[in-house]
Design an enzyme around this catalytic site. Sequence first.
Site, PDB file in Angstrom:
ATOM      1  N   ASP A   1       0.753  -0.962   0.361  1.00  0.00           N
ATOM      2  CA  ASP A   1      -0.324   0.118   0.128  1.00  0.00           C
ATOM      3  C   ASP A   1       0.904   1.238  -0.308  1.00  0.00           C
ATOM      4  O   ASP A   1       0.415   2.490   0.625  1.00  0.00           O
ATOM      5  CB  ASP A   1      -0.870  -0.117   1.146  1.00  0.00           C
ATOM      6  CG  ASP A   1      -1.735  -1.353   1.173  1.00  0.00           C
ATOM      7  OD1 ASP A   1      -1.959  -1.475   0.417  1.00  0.00           O
ATOM      8  OD2 ASP A   1      -1.889  -1.481   2.370  1.00  0.00           O
TER       9      ASP A   1
ATOM     10  N   GLY B   1       1.449   3.213  -2.557  1.00  0.00           N
ATOM     11  CA  GLY B   1       1.505   4.015  -3.786  1.00  0.00           C
ATOM     12  C   GLY B   1       1.316   3.569  -4.837  1.00  0.00           C
ATOM     13  O   GLY B   1       2.449   4.226  -5.689  1.00  0.00           O
ATOM     14  N   LYS B   2       1.794   1.871  -4.917  1.00  0.00           N
ATOM     15  CA  LYS B   2       2.453   1.597  -6.005  1.00  0.00           C
ATOM     16  C   LYS B   2       1.848   1.660  -8.120  1.00  0.00           C
ATOM     17  O   LYS B   2       1.914   1.855  -8.514  1.00  0.00           O
ATOM     18  CB  LYS B   2       2.682  -0.034  -6.225  1.00  0.00           C
ATOM     19  CG  LYS B   2       3.775  -0.395  -5.260  1.00  0.00           C
ATOM     20  CD  LYS B   2       4.157  -1.997  -4.834  1.00  0.00           C
ATOM     21  CE  LYS B   2       3.099  -2.884  -4.133  1.00  0.00           C
ATOM     22  NZ  LYS B   2       2.677  -2.132  -3.106  1.00  0.00           N
TER      23      LYS B   2
ATOM     24  N   LYS C   1       0.281   4.219  -8.593  1.00  0.00           N
ATOM     25  CA  LYS C   1       0.863   5.285  -9.177  1.00  0.00           C
ATOM     26  C   LYS C   1       1.487   5.697  -9.808  1.00  0.00           C
ATOM     27  O   LYS C   1       1.667   6.151 -11.555  1.00  0.00           O
ATOM     28  CB  LYS C   1      -0.195   6.739  -8.286  1.00  0.00           C
ATOM     29  CG  LYS C   1       0.001   8.078  -8.715  1.00  0.00           C
ATOM     30  CD  LYS C   1       0.782   9.097  -8.263  1.00  0.00           C
ATOM     31  CE  LYS C   1       1.372  10.314  -8.562  1.00  0.00           C
ATOM     32  NZ  LYS C   1       1.320  11.179  -7.946  1.00  0.00           N
TER      33      LYS C   1
ATOM     34  N   ALA D   1      -3.650  -7.953  -5.021  1.00  0.00           N
ATOM     35  CA  ALA D   1      -3.206  -6.423  -5.039  1.00  0.00           C
ATOM     36  C   ALA D   1      -4.227  -5.829  -4.647  1.00  0.00           C
ATOM     37  O   ALA D   1      -5.230  -6.706  -5.950  1.00  0.00           O
ATOM     38  CB  ALA D   1      -1.968  -6.956  -5.894  1.00  0.00           C
ATOM     39  N   GLY D   2      -4.389  -4.444  -5.047  1.00  0.00           N
ATOM     40  CA  GLY D   2      -5.249  -3.619  -5.243  1.00  0.00           C
ATOM     41  C   GLY D   2      -4.152  -2.430  -5.578  1.00  0.00           C
ATOM     42  O   GLY D   2      -3.995  -1.647  -5.419  1.00  0.00           O
ATOM     43  N   HIS D   3      -4.671  -2.590  -7.296  1.00  0.00           N
ATOM     44  CA  HIS D   3      -4.506  -0.528  -7.643  1.00  0.00           C
ATOM     45  C   HIS D   3      -5.520  -0.028  -8.116  1.00  0.00           C
ATOM     46  O   HIS D   3      -6.817  -0.374  -9.266  1.00  0.00           O
ATOM     47  CB  HIS D   3      -3.551  -1.124  -9.187  1.00  0.00           C
ATOM     48  CG  HIS D   3      -1.880  -1.648  -8.503  1.00  0.00           C
ATOM     49  ND1 HIS D   3      -1.203  -2.040  -9.397  1.00  0.00           N
ATOM     50  CD2 HIS D   3      -1.587  -0.913  -7.778  1.00  0.00           C
ATOM     51  CE1 HIS D   3      -0.345  -2.343  -9.094  1.00  0.00           C
ATOM     52  NE2 HIS D   3      -0.514  -1.879  -7.498  1.00  0.00           N
TER      53      HIS D   3
ATOM     54  N   THR E   1      -5.935 -12.575   2.994  1.00  0.00           N
ATOM     55  CA  THR E   1      -7.842 -11.972   2.681  1.00  0.00           C
ATOM     56  C   THR E   1      -8.788 -12.885   2.210  1.00  0.00           C
ATOM     57  O   THR E   1      -9.458 -12.394   1.826  1.00  0.00           O
ATOM     58  CB  THR E   1      -7.369 -10.436   1.151  1.00  0.00           C
ATOM     59  OG1 THR E   1      -6.252 -11.623   0.396  1.00  0.00           O
ATOM     60  CG2 THR E   1      -6.619  -9.656   2.034  1.00  0.00           C
TER      61      THR E   1
ATOM     62  N   GLN F   1       2.477  -5.853  -3.006  1.00  0.00           N
ATOM     63  CA  GLN F   1       2.737  -5.867  -1.778  1.00  0.00           C
ATOM     64  C   GLN F   1       3.885  -5.220  -1.186  1.00  0.00           C
ATOM     65  O   GLN F   1       3.956  -4.132  -2.418  1.00  0.00           O
ATOM     66  CB  GLN F   1       2.966  -7.709  -1.293  1.00  0.00           C
ATOM     67  CG  GLN F   1       0.723  -8.484  -1.349  1.00  0.00           C
ATOM     68  CD  GLN F   1       0.566  -9.342  -2.148  1.00  0.00           C
ATOM     69  OE1 GLN F   1       2.017  -9.222  -2.641  1.00  0.00           O
ATOM     70  NE2 GLN F   1      -0.187  -8.896  -2.430  1.00  0.00           N
TER      71      GLN F   1
ATOM     72  N   ARG G   1      -9.957  -3.042   4.574  1.00  0.00           N
ATOM     73  CA  ARG G   1      -9.290  -2.871   5.593  1.00  0.00           C
ATOM     74  C   ARG G   1      -9.022  -1.313   5.930  1.00  0.00           C
ATOM     75  O   ARG G   1      -8.157  -0.825   5.706  1.00  0.00           O
ATOM     76  CB  ARG G   1      -8.744  -3.826   5.755  1.00  0.00           C
ATOM     77  CG  ARG G   1      -9.480  -5.541   6.202  1.00  0.00           C
ATOM     78  CD  ARG G   1      -8.896  -6.333   6.375  1.00  0.00           C
ATOM     79  NE  ARG G   1      -7.229  -6.811   5.436  1.00  0.00           N
ATOM     80  CZ  ARG G   1      -7.082  -7.818   5.370  1.00  0.00           C
ATOM     81  NH1 ARG G   1      -6.664  -8.632   6.473  1.00  0.00           N
ATOM     82  NH2 ARG G   1      -5.958  -8.097   4.430  1.00  0.00           N
ATOM     83  N   LYS G   2      -8.693  -1.398   7.129  1.00  0.00           N
ATOM     84  CA  LYS G   2      -8.273   0.391   7.609  1.00  0.00           C
ATOM     85  C   LYS G   2      -6.559  -0.756   7.982  1.00  0.00           C
ATOM     86  O   LYS G   2      -6.139  -1.339   8.249  1.00  0.00           O
ATOM     87  CB  LYS G   2      -8.885   0.709   9.135  1.00  0.00           C
ATOM     88  CG  LYS G   2      -9.140   2.190   9.792  1.00  0.00           C
ATOM     89  CD  LYS G   2      -9.322   1.616  11.234  1.00  0.00           C
ATOM     90  CE  LYS G   2      -8.981   3.360  11.306  1.00  0.00           C
ATOM     91  NZ  LYS G   2      -9.128   3.765  12.596  1.00  0.00           N
TER      92      LYS G   2
ATOM     93  N   LYS H   1       3.438  10.045  -0.955  1.00  0.00           N
ATOM     94  CA  LYS H   1       2.105  10.482   0.440  1.00  0.00           C
ATOM     95  C   LYS H   1       3.008  11.282   1.235  1.00  0.00           C
ATOM     96  O   LYS H   1       2.677  11.669   2.758  1.00  0.00           O
ATOM     97  CB  LYS H   1       1.723   9.728   1.297  1.00  0.00           C
ATOM     98  CG  LYS H   1       1.336   8.648   0.331  1.00  0.00           C
ATOM     99  CD  LYS H   1       0.208   7.267   0.779  1.00  0.00           C
ATOM    100  CE  LYS H   1      -1.180   7.414   0.410  1.00  0.00           C
ATOM    101  NZ  LYS H   1      -2.186   6.549   0.884  1.00  0.00           N
TER     102      LYS H   1
ATOM    103  N   ASP I   1       2.841  14.593   1.081  1.00  0.00           N
ATOM    104  CA  ASP I   1       1.378  15.822   1.848  1.00  0.00           C
ATOM    105  C   ASP I   1       0.937  15.350   2.774  1.00  0.00           C
ATOM    106  O   ASP I   1      -0.382  16.240   3.429  1.00  0.00           O
ATOM    107  CB  ASP I   1       0.346  15.983   0.206  1.00  0.00           C
ATOM    108  CG  ASP I   1       0.703  14.381  -0.190  1.00  0.00           C
ATOM    109  OD1 ASP I   1       0.999  14.444  -0.759  1.00  0.00           O
ATOM    110  OD2 ASP I   1      -1.112  14.669  -0.122  1.00  0.00           O
TER     111      ASP I   1
HETATM  112  P1  GDP Z   1      -1.007   0.106  -3.300  1.00  0.00           P
HETATM  113  O1  GDP Z   1      -1.310  -0.803  -3.502  1.00  0.00           O
HETATM  114  O2  GDP Z   1       0.876   0.286  -3.509  1.00  0.00           O
HETATM  115  O3  GDP Z   1      -0.400   0.314  -5.717  1.00  0.00           O
HETATM  116  O4  GDP Z   1      -1.312   1.396  -3.035  1.00  0.00           O
HETATM  117  P2  GDP Z   1      -2.803   1.568  -2.812  1.00  0.00           P
HETATM  118  O5  GDP Z   1      -3.254   2.093  -3.804  1.00  0.00           O
HETATM  119  O6  GDP Z   1      -3.682   0.624  -2.001  1.00  0.00           O
HETATM  120  O7  GDP Z   1      -2.391   3.315  -2.162  1.00  0.00           O
HETATM  121  C1  GDP Z   1      -2.353   4.414  -2.067  1.00  0.00           C
HETATM  122  C2  GDP Z   1      -3.693   5.521  -1.946  1.00  0.00           C
HETATM  123  O8  GDP Z   1      -2.623   6.064  -2.082  1.00  0.00           O
HETATM  124  C3  GDP Z   1      -4.316   5.329  -3.607  1.00  0.00           C
HETATM  125  O9  GDP Z   1      -5.682   6.130  -3.112  1.00  0.00           O
HETATM  126  C4  GDP Z   1      -3.619   6.607  -4.443  1.00  0.00           C
HETATM  127  O10 GDP Z   1      -4.688   6.845  -5.101  1.00  0.00           O
HETATM  128  C5  GDP Z   1      -3.241   7.643  -3.049  1.00  0.00           C
HETATM  129  N1  GDP Z   1      -1.414   7.928  -3.113  1.00  0.00           N
HETATM  130  C6  GDP Z   1      -0.650   7.471  -3.987  1.00  0.00           C
HETATM  131  N2  GDP Z   1       0.486   8.233  -3.857  1.00  0.00           N
HETATM  132  C7  GDP Z   1       0.079   9.784  -3.339  1.00  0.00           C
HETATM  133  C8  GDP Z   1       0.703  10.976  -3.008  1.00  0.00           C
HETATM  134  O11 GDP Z   1       1.783  11.241  -2.945  1.00  0.00           O
HETATM  135  N3  GDP Z   1      -0.547  11.413  -2.160  1.00  0.00           N
HETATM  136  C9  GDP Z   1      -1.790  11.580  -1.479  1.00  0.00           C
HETATM  137  N4  GDP Z   1      -1.991  12.458  -0.423  1.00  0.00           N
HETATM  138  N5  GDP Z   1      -2.381  10.086  -1.912  1.00  0.00           N
HETATM  139  C10 GDP Z   1      -1.330   9.147  -2.709  1.00  0.00           C
END
Ligand code: GDP
Length: 429
Positions: free
Chosen positions: A13, A15-16, A18, A39-41, A130, A224, A303-304, A331, A333
Amino acid sequence: MSNITVIGSQWGDEGKGKIVDWLARKADVVVRFQGGHNAGHTLVIGDQVYKLHLLPSGIVRPGKLSIIGNGVVVDPWALLKEIAGLREQGIEIIPANLLVSENAPMILPLHGEIDRALEEARGAQKIGTTGRGIGPAYEDKIGRRALRICDLAHPDTLRKKLENMMLYHNALLKGLGAKPVDIEACAKSLEEIAPQILPFAGSSWQALDKASSAKKKILFEGAQGIMLDIDHGTYPFVTSSNTVAAQAASGSGTGADHVGYVLGITKAYTTRVGSGPFPTELSDNIGETLGKRGHEFGTTTGRKRRCGWFDAVQVRQAVKTGGIHGIALTKLDVMDTLETIKICVAYECRGKRYDYLPAAADLQAEVKPVYETLPGWQSSLEGVRKFEELPENAVKYIRHLETLIGVPATVISTSPQRDDTIMLKELFQ
Ligand code: GDP
């Protein structure tokens, strides 16, 4: 060679989604090499939102080949559902743009049943899976009982293999007091879906060999994170596959030298879903703030996520075990409002100081973080696209993390929006 392997450097999670999507624009081939549909994107392209679980991120972009490698465990029903959903959104998915490795093992409905029955039986010792059958499917692969995609083409062999597999599973289900699996029904439903899956089945190693010879750009997409790696993670609270960059090669059928630049996606703080050790976890207002501002809820499970400070000891270790060349810091920000920010620089446990996470589960659960405190920047980073525009304290935070983990931040992400990304190095040559 100009390949890139993207992996998570924490507990997933990071942020892979994006970053992978961003890099997929320039890639010719996008490859998943481990994990399953856990996995969830979420990809946002224009006004369309695409949810991907099993399919590589390249699938939503025309002209790219997406490969599900042999290291992935494939639930054929979940795959067909995901394909159908994307087709409804106007995405063309045909054998020319999707290849499913013929030697990938399959997840059958019984794997989900076993997953859930075992998790239930574990009571307080839950791993936090999961419940999608991914762990039991990998167990069958290693136990040399698995049905693979190529078996769908041979109904007789498939039935025999299924019988062999059930010798093991029905004994287990009986022991758990659950109903045995109906072999006939399972074989029939596999035969029914075979014609829809087989057109996509092929040899991922040959496709990759061809792509490499033609100097195509290959993006390997991990799921993951390294602390969930079956060998290098916080065992037993881990996933059932290797999540390190080396798996990109074995999980798709290419040489280790094809892995290319390894980008470790790294959140500016730490989160973890489910059970297991988490030394820098915050159960106070700051943890709540990070969770709320960062929308820390799973894409796949809802899940939280547990939240905590950045753990430089853990990420430094992940850099080494994962083979990470540089990180994408995401993240940042989310931390905008914090007055001060802590970074874990070592652990203490039973009178000893550790500069790594010890392997023993009881020590991992006991280690106490040693923190350094830095001032926050207390201004909005959201949408900043130039490094020079970052506030001084944010730059100090980034530079300090780089020193602690030993690799540079080559990408910085400042919002969920794709273009709100600071690129400090061109990764695809
Ligand atoms: P992954 O499993 O690694 O792909 O991560 P997720 O996509 O589940 O979680 C990342 C979440 O953070 C998604 O909702 C993205 O839109 C968000 N996200 C990714 N990069 C950033 C960032 O730089 N800032 C913020 N605020 N959110 C981000």
